[in-house]
Design a protein around this motif. Sequence first.
Motif, PDB file in Angstrom:
ATOM      1  N   ASP A 141      -6.771   2.215   6.438  1.00 47.63           N
ATOM      2  CA  ASP A 141      -8.180   1.914   6.224  1.00 47.63           C
ATOM      3  C   ASP A 141      -8.860   2.990   5.373  1.00 47.63           C
ATOM      4  N   ARG A 142     -10.046   2.667   4.915  1.00 48.17           N
ATOM      5  CA  ARG A 142     -10.797   3.515   3.980  1.00 48.17           C
ATOM      6  C   ARG A 142     -10.978   4.935   4.510  1.00 48.17           C
ATOM      7  N   ASP A 143     -11.423   5.077   5.768  1.00 49.92           N
ATOM      8  CA  ASP A 143     -11.686   6.407   6.319  1.00 49.92           C
ATOM      9  C   ASP A 143     -10.410   7.242   6.410  1.00 49.92           C
ATOM     10  N   ALA A 144      -9.324   6.614   6.835  1.00 50.87           N
ATOM     11  CA  ALA A 144      -8.054   7.337   6.937  1.00 50.87           C
ATOM     12  C   ALA A 144      -7.568   7.750   5.547  1.00 50.87           C
ATOM     13  N   PHE A 145      -7.725   6.856   4.565  1.00 51.31           N
ATOM     14  CA  PHE A 145      -7.314   7.158   3.196  1.00 51.31           C
ATOM     15  C   PHE A 145      -8.118   8.328   2.637  1.00 51.31           C
ATOM     16  N   LEU A 146      -9.442   8.275   2.806  1.00 45.10           N
ATOM     17  CA  LEU A 146     -10.294   9.355   2.297  1.00 45.10           C
ATOM     18  C   LEU A 146     -10.006  10.670   3.018  1.00 45.10           C
ATOM     19  N   ALA A 193      -2.195   2.255  -0.445  1.00 47.75           N
ATOM     20  CA  ALA A 193      -2.852   2.363   0.857  1.00 47.75           C
ATOM     21  C   ALA A 193      -3.188   0.978   1.399  1.00 47.75           C
ATOM     22  N   HIS A 194      -3.647   0.099   0.539  1.00 49.41           N
ATOM     23  CA  HIS A 194      -3.971  -1.266   0.958  1.00 49.41           C
ATOM     24  C   HIS A 194      -2.726  -1.972   1.487  1.00 49.41           C
ATOM     25  N   HIS A 195      -1.612  -1.854   0.758  1.00 50.90           N
ATOM     26  CA  HIS A 195      -0.371  -2.496   1.179  1.00 50.90           C
ATOM     27  C   HIS A 195       0.165  -1.902   2.483  1.00 50.90           C
ATOM     28  N   LEU A 196      -0.120  -0.638   2.703  1.00 54.53           N
ATOM     29  CA  LEU A 196       0.319   0.017   3.940  1.00 54.53           C
ATOM     30  C   LEU A 196      -0.693  -0.164   5.068  1.00 54.53           C
TER      31      LEU A 196
END
Length: 135
Positions: A109-114, A103-106
């Motif tokens: 952001d945190r909210d979208a990932f969660l 997710a970081h490489h792509l």
Amino acid sequence: MVFQIDFKTGKPVYLQLVDQIRYAAASGAVRPGEPLPSIRPLAEELRVIRNTIAKAYAELESQGVIETIPGKGCFLKENHSPFTKRVRDQLLIKEVDEAVVTAHHLQVDRDAFLALVKERLDYFERKVNADKEGK
């Protein structure tokens, strides 16, 4: 069950199989007690050597996902983890860490990932419940 192998990813074929079978088990696409494809025909279908399939099945067996019954084949086990909570946590942390790094490489952001994690959890919960109702 249909497997898709990508020889260009750099990920070993046996691990691609392991992941696909674990996913199929988690999603309910394969039910406990259901047989997995036999090694030789699957190897021929995927155009890999039999040892690749055998290695994937051995890995799944060591993880407690499948069981081998001599003379009958490999079958998906009931979802009773043979691992202690500490071992399960360690295995899960490794997978979560990989997802976080991806997710970081792509640049997710945190909210979208969660939100995506929650969406996937909800999806699997609905699928499992629908499968239970369908029995």
